[in-house]
Write a protein that holds these residues in place. Structure first.
Motif, PDB file in Angstrom:
ATOM      1  N   VAL B  34       4.183   5.587   2.530  1.00 58.01           N
ATOM      2  CA  VAL B  34       3.409   5.716   1.288  1.00 58.01           C
ATOM      3  C   VAL B  34       3.532   4.435   0.460  1.00 58.01           C
ATOM      4  O   VAL B  34       2.559   3.904  -0.068  1.00 58.01           O
ATOM      5  CB  VAL B  34       3.891   6.944   0.494  1.00 58.01           C
ATOM      6  N   TYR B  35       4.744   3.903   0.377  1.00 59.31           N
ATOM      7  CA  TYR B  35       4.968   2.656  -0.387  1.00 59.31           C
ATOM      8  C   TYR B  35       4.166   1.507   0.208  1.00 59.31           C
ATOM      9  O   TYR B  35       3.524   0.738  -0.507  1.00 59.31           O
ATOM     10  CB  TYR B  35       6.458   2.340  -0.366  1.00 59.31           C
ATOM     11  N   LYS B  36       4.184   1.407   1.538  1.00 62.07           N
ATOM     12  CA  LYS B  36       3.449   0.315   2.175  1.00 62.07           C
ATOM     13  C   LYS B  36       1.955   0.445   1.928  1.00 62.07           C
ATOM     14  O   LYS B  36       1.253  -0.547   1.725  1.00 62.07           O
ATOM     15  CB  LYS B  36       3.697   0.335   3.689  1.00 62.07           C
ATOM     16  N   SER B  37       1.459   1.680   1.943  1.00 66.68           N
ATOM     17  CA  SER B  37       0.012   1.836   1.760  1.00 66.68           C
ATOM     18  C   SER B  37      -0.408   1.461   0.353  1.00 66.68           C
ATOM     19  O   SER B  37      -1.552   1.092   0.132  1.00 66.68           O
ATOM     20  CB  SER B  37      -0.395   3.265   2.084  1.00 66.68           C
ATOM     21  N   GLN B  38       0.505   1.569  -0.612  1.00 68.14           N
ATOM     22  CA  GLN B  38       0.138   1.193  -1.969  1.00 68.14           C
ATOM     23  C   GLN B  38       0.273  -0.290  -2.199  1.00 68.14           C
ATOM     24  O   GLN B  38      -0.541  -0.901  -2.869  1.00 68.14           O
ATOM     25  CB  GLN B  38       1.046   1.931  -2.981  1.00 68.14           C
ATOM     26  N   VAL B  39       1.323  -0.908  -1.658  1.00 67.34           N
ATOM     27  CA  VAL B  39       1.614  -2.299  -1.989  1.00 67.34           C
ATOM     28  C   VAL B  39       0.861  -3.260  -1.076  1.00 67.34           C
ATOM     29  O   VAL B  39       0.377  -4.285  -1.532  1.00 67.34           O
ATOM     30  CB  VAL B  39       3.135  -2.535  -1.900  1.00 67.34           C
ATOM     31  N   SER B  41      -1.932  -4.118   2.259  1.00 66.63           N
ATOM     32  CA  SER B  41      -3.242  -3.712   2.738  1.00 66.63           C
ATOM     33  C   SER B  41      -3.038  -2.896   4.007  1.00 66.63           C
ATOM     34  O   SER B  41      -2.647  -3.433   5.035  1.00 66.63           O
ATOM     35  CB  SER B  41      -4.067  -4.972   3.016  1.00 66.63           C
TER      36      SER B  41
END
Lengths: 543, 135
Positions: B34-39, B41
């Motif tokens: 989830v963190y990667k998808s927000q920060v 691309s």
């Protein structure tokens, strides 16, 4: 040179690859083959140039800081040394965070996409995608809505606003008017809903009868307003001595022609009547002409032009303001006929367009001889905003009886048909009952000592009409609105005269306009409130 | 050595610890995705396989721990062998999350390394237990 020619022949398929080596990347290197000031990473600068710098504008060049370990080029100036020299270090920068990117399997993750270079193959497709003002990221579901719009139909009726010149096929509908001198100028366009009446002088003679276009009927009905032809409503022929006759068959265009040394069918006046809808479209246009004749001695004639606008399905009534009363225009009044809840003004308005004595509030007009009984019927309309007072002298002889005298004086003061209602706005329509204010009648007696036991004769001697009006609407453009009209008749006792003697009493009538508008109150916006609310079930298990 | 009891106690302890650790691992990996998808691309084409494989790994883990525990306690080698086979799949998935994920963060490396170490230790103990049951 052959190298450049070879380079020119090779067409690049894509944009040049982005520079990713931090040692070679220099954002402050703007001048080609020249040393940029304070740019420590510029390869064009020599050691002598570095010694003149004060600081390094770009101290560090790194890759993406999210990576766990990345290369960094650090530029700094050693000012201690003499001369100052630039220090260049290439180090590995480590991101201490536990969430740093250790590796990535997605190539475009940390860099911008290189755009497609247009070639002759993909140019059309690229133009379709990016050629308009907006484009979305997914070219597949980009719908071509702009093609579905139909171009606006030229034949559609044109909608006008107040004051906009009325367009005809070639130019504008013209109403000749005097410009600087009294000579007619044909360049005055008629504005929509602007009622105009102009008079100007036109130079014409019998010899130039056929040459001057502006005296021929054709000039005024030739140009058709878009999609609407100008029809001839009526023709009035004026003879040389000024007598006017209305012609029966009025659809024939009569052109000027020379007859017995006279030039007849010269246009002396045109009156346009334009019918419009409430959407602002012109649906009908009619013109009424006054044709005359000139003889050899006449060198110029005076032409009068008029244009008036009528809304479709309404009867034309002259307005006294739109919507508030305009100072100087007559107050509109009317009656309520038996059985009908609206004033009967609409029946009268159909007969005469301009002056409608039945629908106005009038007051006695003073005459030079000041004799009331001799000046029967002379009345002047009450104009809004103008306080008036008028009067006459009444000679009472002993032979006059009370009741006929009272009736005569009432007729004198009030006129033949004193209206019952007054329009509160200058443009009140007859159908809107609530826009009309009833006239309140009051009777007062001059003698305070009420000798009511004595059945003496009371004759009216004074009529005072008080019109109370208020300012209505916005503060910058207040409209005058009539709120109350009161007609007060003051009576006095007629003492019986000995025979042979006569008395003269003054009879007055007056109109007073009183402004009862309340002062404007300032209005302030409400204070903004903080709208902080917890959700409904915030304390769910407990409450 | 108690000859009347063949079940391996260390293996059972390891199963228990593995279960608790895996719950932590699953939540941590999900949170990091989830963190990667927000920060960063993170297009949908890359996000969907990562989430699907995490879900499959959770299912496999549950089955693996169930069969392993059952086989160890009932002293039967069949469930224990099945659990060993499933472990191979879990190892492959763990290696995916260690190396072939779209974004491999340092935290990903750490928790996957611990998981792989646990799997290795468990596998050794399972082989020993199977040998003990068979003989």
């Amino acid at each position: 040179p052959p190298e450049t020619r070879a380079a020119a022949r090779v067409r690049p398929r894509s944009a040049p690859a982005p520079v990713t080596d931090v040692a070679k990347l220099c954002v402050c290197d703007l001048l080609v083959a020249q040393c940029d000031v304070n740019c420590c990473c510029d390869p064009d600068c020599s050691a002598a140039d570095f010694s003149l710098f004060t600081t390094c504008s770009v101290p560090i060049v790194t890759g993406d800081s999210h990576l766990c370990s990345q290369k960094a080029a650090i530029y700094s100036l050693d000012v201690e040394a003499n001369p100052p020299e630039r220090i260049f270090k290439l180090i590995d920068q480590v991101n201490p965070s536990v969430f740093c990117i250790h590796a990535t399997n997605y190539e475009q993750a940390l860099s911008f996409r290189s755009p497609e270079m247009p070639t002759s193959e993909n140019f059309d497709q690229l133009l379709k995608r990016f050629g308009s003002a907006t484009f979305s990221a997914e070219p597949d579901n980009w719908n071509m809505n702009t093609d579905a719009q139909n171009p606006s139909d030229v034949n559609e009726t044109y909608r006008y606003e107040y004051g906009v010149p009325i367009r005809t096929v070639d130019a504008f509908l013209r109403l000749p008017s005097p410009v600087v001198s009294s000579w007619c100028s044909d360049a005055n366009p008629a504005g929509f809903l602007v009622n105009q009446a102009t008079k100007c002088t036109r130079s014409v003679s019998v010899e130039k009868c056929y040459n001057v276009q502006a005296v021929s009927m054709l000039f005024y009905i030739n140009s058709s307003i878009l999609a609407v032809n100008i029809t001839v409503q009526s023709i009035v022929v004026q003879s040389l001595n000024g007598m006017r006759t209305l012609l029966n068959g009025s659809d024939v265009i009569r052109l000027p022609m020379i007859l017995d040394e006279l030039c007849i069918n010269i246009v002396l006046g045109v009156s346009y009547h334009i019918t419009y809808t409430d959407a602002g479209e012109i649906i009908e246009a009619a013109a009424s002409f006054v044709l005359g004749a000139i003889n050899n001695e006449v060198l110029s004639i005076q032409q009068s032009f008029e244009i008036s606008f009528t809304q479709v399905n309404t009867k034309p009534v002259p307005l006294s303001g739109n919507p508030g009363y305009v100072v100087g225009l007559p107050i509109r009044a009317g009656f309520r006929p038996q059985g009908y809840p609206f004033p009967v003004e609409i029946l009268f308005a159909a007969l005469v367009l301009n002056t409608n004595k039945y629908s106005q509030l009038t007051i006695l007009q003073s005459t030079s001889h000041q004799d009331c009984l001799a000046a029967q019927g002379a009345r002047t309309p009450i104009l809004f905003g103008y306080n008036m007072i008028s009067g006459c002298k009444l000679r009472i002889t002993a032979a006059m009886k009370c009741q006929p005298l009272t009736q005569t004086l009432l007729d004198l003061l009030k006129g033949q048909s004193f209206p019952e209602y007054v329009a509160s706005f200058g443009n009140s329509q007859a159908q809107d009952v609530l826009d009309w204010v009833p006239i309140t009648h009051l009777h007062t007696s001059e003698q305070r000592i009420s000798n009511t036991f004595q059945s003496s004769c009371q004759i009216p001697v004074s009529l005072e009409i008080e019109v109370k009006w208020t300012k209505y609407g916005s503060l910058v453009n207040p409209q005058a609105r009539i709120v109350n009209v009161t007609a007060t008749i003051t009576t006095t006792t007629l003492k019986q005269l000995p025979s042979g003697r006569e008395r003269t009493i003054p009879v007055t009538s007056s109109v007073v306009f009183t402004d009862i508008s309340s002062p404007a109150e300032p209005g302030y916006k409400a204070w903004p409130t903080i709208n902080a609310r917890l959700p409904f079930d915030f304390f769910f298990p407990f409450v | 050595n108690n000859s009347y009891q063949l079940s391996s106690v260390p293996l059972q302890i390891l199963f228990y610890v593995n279960g608790i650790y895996y719950i932590f691992y699953f939540l941590a990996t999900l949170a990091m995705i989830v963190y990667k998808s927000q920060v960063f691309s993170y297009p949908d084409d890359f996000l969907a396989p990562d989430l699907a494989l995490l879900l499959i790994m959770a299912i496999l883990e549950v089955l693996r721990l169930y069969f392993g525990s059952k086989g160890n306690l009932t002293e039967e080698e069949a469930p224990l062998g099945l659990s060993l086979v499933i472990t191979v799949g879990s190892v492959i998935l763990s290696v995916y999350f260690l190396v072939w994920q779209t974004y491999v963060l340092k935290a990903d490396v750490i928790i996957n390394a611990v998981l792989l170490f646990t799997y290795g230790l468990e596998s050794v103990l399972k082989v020993v237990a199977i040998a003990a049951f068979v003989s």
